[in-house]
Design an enzyme around this catalytic site. Sequence first.
Site, mmCIF file in Angstrom:
data_model
loop_
_atom_site.group_PDB
_atom_site.id
_atom_site.type_symbol
_atom_site.label_atom_id
_atom_site.label_comp_id
_atom_site.label_asym_id
_atom_site.label_seq_id
_atom_site.Cartn_x
_atom_site.Cartn_y
_atom_site.Cartn_z
ATOM 1 N N LEU A 174 71.884 -58.757 43.297
ATOM 2 C CA LEU A 174 72.777 -57.626 43.475
ATOM 3 C C LEU A 174 74.129 -58.082 42.942
ATOM 4 O O LEU A 174 74.583 -59.171 43.284
ATOM 5 C CB LEU A 174 72.910 -57.230 44.949
ATOM 6 C CG LEU A 174 71.703 -56.579 45.629
ATOM 7 C CD1 LEU A 174 71.994 -56.348 47.100
ATOM 8 C CD2 LEU A 174 71.324 -55.273 44.951
ATOM 9 N N ASP A 175 74.769 -57.279 42.115
ATOM 10 C CA ASP A 175 76.011 -57.758 41.514
ATOM 11 C C ASP A 175 77.155 -57.776 42.524
ATOM 12 O O ASP A 175 77.029 -57.303 43.650
ATOM 13 C CB ASP A 175 76.357 -56.954 40.250
ATOM 14 C CG ASP A 175 76.715 -55.500 40.527
ATOM 15 O OD1 ASP A 175 77.502 -55.254 41.452
ATOM 16 O OD2 ASP A 175 76.225 -54.611 39.805
ATOM 17 N N TYR A 176 78.259 -58.332 42.102
ATOM 18 C CA TYR A 176 79.427 -58.581 42.946
ATOM 19 C C TYR A 176 79.876 -57.334 43.710
ATOM 20 O O TYR A 176 80.241 -57.407 44.886
ATOM 21 C CB TYR A 176 80.558 -59.089 42.041
ATOM 22 C CG TYR A 176 81.813 -59.556 42.742
ATOM 23 C CD1 TYR A 176 81.845 -60.781 43.395
ATOM 24 C CD2 TYR A 176 82.975 -58.783 42.713
ATOM 25 C CE1 TYR A 176 83.015 -61.228 44.019
ATOM 26 C CE2 TYR A 176 84.135 -59.215 43.330
ATOM 27 C CZ TYR A 176 84.151 -60.441 43.978
ATOM 28 O OH TYR A 176 85.303 -60.878 44.591
#
Length: 235
Positions: free
Chosen positions: A102-104
């Site tokens: 999951l990205d930032y």
Amino acid sequence: MRLNKYIAQAGLASRRKADELTANGNVKINGLVVKEMGYDVQEGDVVEVNGRRIDKIEKKSVYVMLNKPLGFITSSADEKGRPTVQDLVADVDARLFPVGRLDYNTTGLLIMTNDGDTAYRITHPKHHVYKTYRARVAGVLSAAKVARLEKGVDIGGFVTAPAHVKVLKQGERSAIVEIQIYEGKNRQVRKMFAAVGNKVQELDRVAIGELYLGRLMIGHYRKLTPKEIEYLKNV
């Protein structure tokens, strides 16, 4: 047994990460660096990953569900010093790695485990394990755009597989949308909506297959139940 599977079963990394470690020269077999990702581990081989001997590891499989907050990265470490999801499970008596990413700026459900085989089943597109996301996107998401997303869109040299898309609420300036995909390209959901002209403003993963985030608080984790583990092993 193929080298990446051997490393994954030891709980040190997913198969994909094991291939990266091998390519980078971090894996030794019988004292020699091996960069051949297709190597078959033979009985009696001594395999080391970053200096740690697999044949000395006693593995106990651990599975947790984490509700990832904003501002954390799905990595074991970060050269920029940003917090990682590892920090949130530091009290677990096992070395866990995230299943997928999951990205930032994305929140929500993240499975973490030391079971590489199960991680592979969840993430590999051939198993068609759908991940469900809830997104707030800018502008109007028309029926024509929904149809394009459901058919598959080009996100920069890659055409996505068919998705399930449902507009939950359409406002004047933004829409709340639920989207289900079984692939896991980098920032895929964001790129898909960008491809039809709607920028993602908020993104939250609420389910992986039949596992739902439910009421798990942001930044908290819980261990999976035996029934949930059995489900993931057989998806």
